[in-house]
Design a protein around this motif. Structure first.
Motif, PDB file in Angstrom:
ATOM      1  N   CYS A 149       0.818  -1.224   0.000  1.00 30.99           N
ATOM      2  CA  CYS A 149       0.000   0.000   0.000  1.00 30.99           C
ATOM      3  C   CYS A 149       0.848   1.270   0.000  1.00 30.99           C
ATOM      4  O   CYS A 149       0.323   2.370  -0.209  1.00 30.99           O
ATOM      5  N   LYS A 150       2.146   1.142   0.234  1.00 27.00           N
ATOM      6  CA  LYS A 150       3.047   2.295   0.151  1.00 27.00           C
ATOM      7  C   LYS A 150       3.531   2.547  -1.272  1.00 27.00           C
ATOM      8  O   LYS A 150       4.126   3.589  -1.557  1.00 27.00           O
ATOM      9  N   LEU A 151       3.280   1.597  -2.164  1.00 28.88           N
ATOM     10  CA  LEU A 151       3.747   1.728  -3.543  1.00 28.88           C
ATOM     11  C   LEU A 151       2.894   2.727  -4.310  1.00 28.88           C
ATOM     12  O   LEU A 151       1.657   2.772  -4.142  1.00 28.88           O
ATOM     13  N   LYS A 152       3.523   3.500  -5.148  1.00 28.06           N
ATOM     14  CA  LYS A 152       2.810   4.492  -5.949  1.00 28.06           C
ATOM     15  C   LYS A 152       1.860   3.791  -6.918  1.00 28.06           C
ATOM     16  O   LYS A 152       2.244   2.842  -7.617  1.00 28.06           O
ATOM     17  N   GLY A 153       0.614   4.232  -6.934  1.00 31.37           N
ATOM     18  CA  GLY A 153      -0.372   3.651  -7.831  1.00 31.37           C
ATOM     19  C   GLY A 153      -1.230   2.573  -7.199  1.00 31.37           C
ATOM     20  O   GLY A 153      -2.233   2.154  -7.775  1.00 31.37           O
ATOM     21  N   VAL A 154      -0.838   2.109  -6.006  1.00 35.41           N
ATOM     22  CA  VAL A 154      -1.618   1.081  -5.312  1.00 35.41           C
ATOM     23  C   VAL A 154      -2.589   1.758  -4.352  1.00 35.41           C
ATOM     24  O   VAL A 154      -2.184   2.540  -3.491  1.00 35.41           O
ATOM     25  N   ALA A 188       5.641  -5.150 -11.063  1.00 36.72           N
ATOM     26  CA  ALA A 188       6.913  -5.889 -11.137  1.00 36.72           C
ATOM     27  C   ALA A 188       8.094  -4.936 -11.145  1.00 36.72           C
ATOM     28  O   ALA A 188       9.110  -5.171 -10.479  1.00 36.72           O
ATOM     29  N   LEU A 189       7.972  -3.839 -11.882  1.00 35.21           N
ATOM     30  CA  LEU A 189       9.046  -2.851 -11.954  1.00 35.21           C
ATOM     31  C   LEU A 189       9.220  -2.135 -10.623  1.00 35.21           C
ATOM     32  O   LEU A 189      10.347  -1.910 -10.165  1.00 35.21           O
ATOM     33  N   GLU A 190       8.099  -1.784  -9.977  1.00 31.68           N
ATOM     34  CA  GLU A 190       8.171  -1.047  -8.715  1.00 31.68           C
ATOM     35  C   GLU A 190       8.790  -1.864  -7.577  1.00 31.68           C
ATOM     36  O   GLU A 190       9.372  -1.307  -6.646  1.00 31.68           O
ATOM     37  N   THR A 191       8.629  -3.177  -7.641  1.00 35.70           N
ATOM     38  CA  THR A 191       9.106  -4.019  -6.540  1.00 35.70           C
ATOM     39  C   THR A 191      10.398  -4.764  -6.875  1.00 35.70           C
ATOM     40  O   THR A 191      10.906  -5.522  -6.040  1.00 35.70           O
ATOM     41  N   LYS A 192      10.916  -4.547  -8.052  1.00 33.44           N
ATOM     42  CA  LYS A 192      12.112  -5.268  -8.490  1.00 33.44           C
ATOM     43  C   LYS A 192      13.280  -5.022  -7.522  1.00 33.44           C
ATOM     44  O   LYS A 192      13.579  -3.874  -7.165  1.00 33.44           O
ATOM     45  N   ASP A 193      13.896  -6.107  -7.083  1.00 32.78           N
ATOM     46  CA  ASP A 193      15.096  -6.086  -6.232  1.00 32.78           C
ATOM     47  C   ASP A 193      14.841  -5.535  -4.825  1.00 32.78           C
ATOM     48  O   ASP A 193      15.801  -5.276  -4.082  1.00 32.78           O
ATOM     49  N   LEU A 194      13.571  -5.356  -4.458  1.00 29.52           N
ATOM     50  CA  LEU A 194      13.268  -4.907  -3.096  1.00 29.52           C
ATOM     51  C   LEU A 194      13.097  -6.121  -2.186  1.00 29.52           C
ATOM     52  O   LEU A 194      12.316  -7.028  -2.477  1.00 29.52           O
ATOM     53  N   GLU A 226      11.644  -6.672   0.647  1.00 34.37           N
ATOM     54  CA  GLU A 226      10.350  -6.955   1.258  1.00 34.37           C
ATOM     55  C   GLU A 226       9.375  -7.668   0.313  1.00 34.37           C
ATOM     56  O   GLU A 226       8.327  -8.164   0.741  1.00 34.37           O
ATOM     57  N   PHE A 227       9.715  -7.728  -0.984  1.00 28.77           N
ATOM     58  CA  PHE A 227       8.844  -8.402  -1.947  1.00 28.77           C
ATOM     59  C   PHE A 227       9.508  -9.627  -2.578  1.00 28.77           C
ATOM     60  O   PHE A 227       9.019 -10.167  -3.568  1.00 28.77           O
ATOM     61  N   GLN A 228      10.582 -10.097  -1.974  1.00 26.90           N
ATOM     62  CA  GLN A 228      11.363 -11.167  -2.600  1.00 26.90           C
ATOM     63  C   GLN A 228      10.628 -12.510  -2.632  1.00 26.90           C
ATOM     64  O   GLN A 228      10.935 -13.380  -3.445  1.00 26.90           O
ATOM     65  N   ASN A 229       9.635 -12.682  -1.763  1.00 29.13           N
ATOM     66  CA  ASN A 229       8.894 -13.942  -1.732  1.00 29.13           C
ATOM     67  C   ASN A 229       7.573 -13.884  -2.491  1.00 29.13           C
ATOM     68  O   ASN A 229       6.755 -14.808  -2.403  1.00 29.13           O
ATOM     69  N   VAL A 230       7.351 -12.800  -3.236  1.00 28.08           N
ATOM     70  CA  VAL A 230       6.103 -12.628  -3.979  1.00 28.08           C
ATOM     71  C   VAL A 230       6.348 -12.823  -5.475  1.00 28.08           C
ATOM     72  O   VAL A 230       7.292 -12.263  -6.030  1.00 28.08           O
TER      73      VAL A 230
END
Length: 449
Positions: free
Chosen positions: A380-385, A410-416, A418-422
Motif C-alpha cells: 500500500c506504500k507503492l505508488k499507484g496502489v 513488477a518494476l516497482e518491486t524489483k530487487d526490493l 520486502e517483496f522477494q517472496n512474492v
C-alpha cells in the motif's frame, strides 16, 4: 468437439460473511481460466453403459476412466479404482438431470486444462500453440501447490458444461436459462464433492463472471435425497425440481472494477486450508456473541461501502470525466489524500482488515497473519496502489491489490527485499464468466524449448 472455459475468482469484499445469505459480497472474476474440451463417439459395444474418460495431461497420472449406467443411477465406477469426488459428483448430477434423454454418443472424452496462474510454476515446462499456452508439471496434481483462485469450482463448472453439451446439443451458454442450468448443477455437484454446502461464490463467479453476490439458502441443496441405486427415480426427480427451480433466492449482479482501476495478485507460494479456517471462525463467532455479530456488522458496513464506491465511480466516470481523470492521475502519482472517493475506499478496506486481524487474534485462524499484514502494508506504500487484501478466507493464499491501470508492480518491486517472496501473477479482471471456446485452439500443443 466443443470447448468451454470458466474464470477463477478473487473475493475482494465479503470473506466469511459470504456464508450467510443476509450479506452481499464483491467477487472479481479473473483472466485465469479452467478449460474443458469434449469429444464423443458412438460405441455399439457399450450397450446400456456410458464410458466417460477424463484426463489432464498437465499433471502426472491425472486420468480417470468411468463407466456409468442408468441401472446404477449413473453412479460412476472408475475402472482403475481411482477416486475424484469433483468429477464423480459432476457425472452423477449431469447424467441424472438428463436421465430421460438418450445421448447420441456414449463414449465421451473430456480433456481438462488449467491456466498457469492456478498452480506453482516450479518444475514445469511450457506447452503452447498459436492460441494457447499451458504449463505441464512433473508431479501429481495433489502434490502441486495451488494459488487459491478456485480451481475446483472452475473444474466442476466447465466439466458440467462439457458433459451437458453431450445431452443438450443446442446448449448455448450465452443464454440465461442455460447459464442457470449449468450454475445450479455445478453448485450441487461442488457442494456434494466438498462434503459440505459452501457459499458458492466461486461457482457463481465461474459461471457469471464478476458479480455482487448473495448466496442461496443451503437447504435447497441439503434437502436433496441421498443418491441411491435402490430408488433411481427419487434422486433424479428431486434433482430436476431443484435445478429447474428459479427461486434459489440467490443474486449474482454483474459488476466490475471502475475504469482505470485494475486488480493485481501476488502469489506467496504457500496456500491455506480454507475449511480449517472457516471452522475456527465459526467457533469463534458462536462463542463470542453478541460482540462477534458487531464485528460482522462492521465488516459488512465497509463491504457495502466498497460496493457503493465502485458503483459511484462508474457513474462519476460518465458524469464528470474531467474530475475522474484527475482522480486516476492522483492515484497513479500517489496523491490519494486529494480525492475523497479514494480515501473512502482505502479507509473501508483498512477497517475490514482491522476486524479480520481481531478475529485472527481471538480465533486462532490465520485470516491475516502478521507476515501478510507486513506484505500488504508495504504494497500500500507503492505508488499507484490504492489498497490490498487477502481475498476470500485469507491466510497464506495470493494477495490482491487494487491499483491504477498503469501501475507496473513488477518494476516497482524489483530487487526490493520486502517483496522477494512474492511472484506477481499475470492476471487481470475477466470480461466474462463461462465461455465457449474454439476447440481447434487446443490442438497440437508443443514444447517451447
Amino acid at each position: 468437439m466443443r470447448a468451454f472455459s470458466a474464470p477463477g475468482k478473487a473475493l475482494l469484499a465479503g470473506g466469511y460473511l459470504v456464508l450467510d445469505p443476509k450479506y452481499e459480497s464483491f467477487v472479481i472474476a479473473l483472466s485465469a481460466r479452467m478449460h474443458a474440451v469434449v469429444t464423443s463417439v458412438k460405441n455399439p459395444g457399450l450397450k446400456d453403459e456410458t464410458n466417460i474418460h477424463i484426463k489432464s495431461s498437465q499433471f502426472n497420472h491425472n486420468e480417470w476412466n468411468y463407466i456409468a449406467s442408468k441401472v446404477r443411477g449413473f453412479a460412476p465406477k472408475e475402472i482403475d479404482g481411482k477416486s475424484n469426488p469433483f468429477i464423480e459428483y459432476t457425472i452423477i448430477n449431469v447424467c441424472n438431470y438428463f436421465f430421460d434423454i438418450e445421448a447420441d454418443d456414449n463414449d465421451i472424452t473430456i480433456e481438462i486444462f488449467s491456466d498457469e496462474e492456478y498452480h506453482s510454476k516450479e518444475n514445469t515446462k511450457v506447452m503452447k500453440n498459436t492460441y494457447k499456452s499451458f504449463r505441464f508439471h512433473d508431479k501429481d496434481i495433489q502434490d502441486v501447490p495451488k494459488t487459491g483462485l478456485g480451481s475446483s469450482a472452475g473444474l466442476v463448472t466447465v466439466l458440467t458444461t462439457a458433459l451437458s453439451s453431450i445431452f443438450c446439443k443446442n446448449l448455448d451458454i450465452s443464454q440465461h436459462q442455460h447459464q442457470r442450468l449449468i450454475h445450479n448443477l455445478a453448485q450441487i455437484a461442488h457442494c456434494q464433492a466438498q462434503g459440505k454446502i459452501g457459499s458458492g461464490f466461486d461457482v457463481a463467479a465461474a459461471t457469471y463472471g464478476s458479480i455482487v453476490y448473495r448466496r442461496f439458502f443451503p437447504d435447497i441443496i441439503s434437502d436433496l435425497p441421498k443418491i441411491s441405486t435402490d430408488d433411481l427415480d427419487k434422486y433424479h426427480t428431486a434433482l430436476r425440481a431443484v435445478v429447474d427451480n428459479s427461486d434459489w433466492k440467490m443474486t449474482a449482479t454483474p459488476t466490475n472494477l471502475p475504469k482505470g482501476f485494475k486488480l493485481i495478485m501476488g502469489d506467496v507460494n504457500t496456500g491455506s486450508e480454507t475449511v480449517k479456517l472457516v471452522q475456527k471462525v465459526k467457533s469463534w463467532y458462536n462463542e463470542n456473541l453478541p460482540s462477534s455479530l458487531n464485528v460482522y456488522k462492521s465488516i459488512d458496513s465497509n463491504n457495502m461501502k466498497i460496493i457503493k464506491l465502485c458503483q459511484d465511480l462508474h457513474i462519476l466516470e460518465k458524469t464528470n470525466p474531467t474530475y475522474y481523470n484527475d482522480l486516476l492521475e492522483g492515484l497513479s502519482k500517489g496523491k490519494i489524500q486529494n480525492f475523497k472517493e479514494l480515501q473512502e475506499f482505502q479507509n473501508a478496506v483498512s477497517e475490514i482488515r482491522k476486524n479480520f486481524r481481531l478475529i485472527t487474534e481471538q480465533s486462532g485462524a490465520d485470516i491475516e497473519p502478521a507476515v501478510q499484514t507486513e506484505l500488504l502494508d508495504n504494497c500500500c506504500k507503492l505508488k499507484g496502489v490504492l489498497t490490498g487484501v487477502i481475498p476470500g478466507a485469507g491466510g497464506f493464499d495470493a494477495i490482491a491489490l487494487v491499483a491504477s491501470q498503469d501501475t507496473d508492480i513488477a518494476l516497482e518491486t524489483k530487487d526490493l527485499k520486502e517483496f522477494q517472496n512474492v511472484t506477481w501473477m499475470k492476471l487481470r479482471q475477466a470480461n466474462c464468466g463461462l465461455s465457449e471456446e474454439d476447440s481447434d485452439h487446443y490442438r497440437d500443443l508443443k514444447s517451447e524449448c
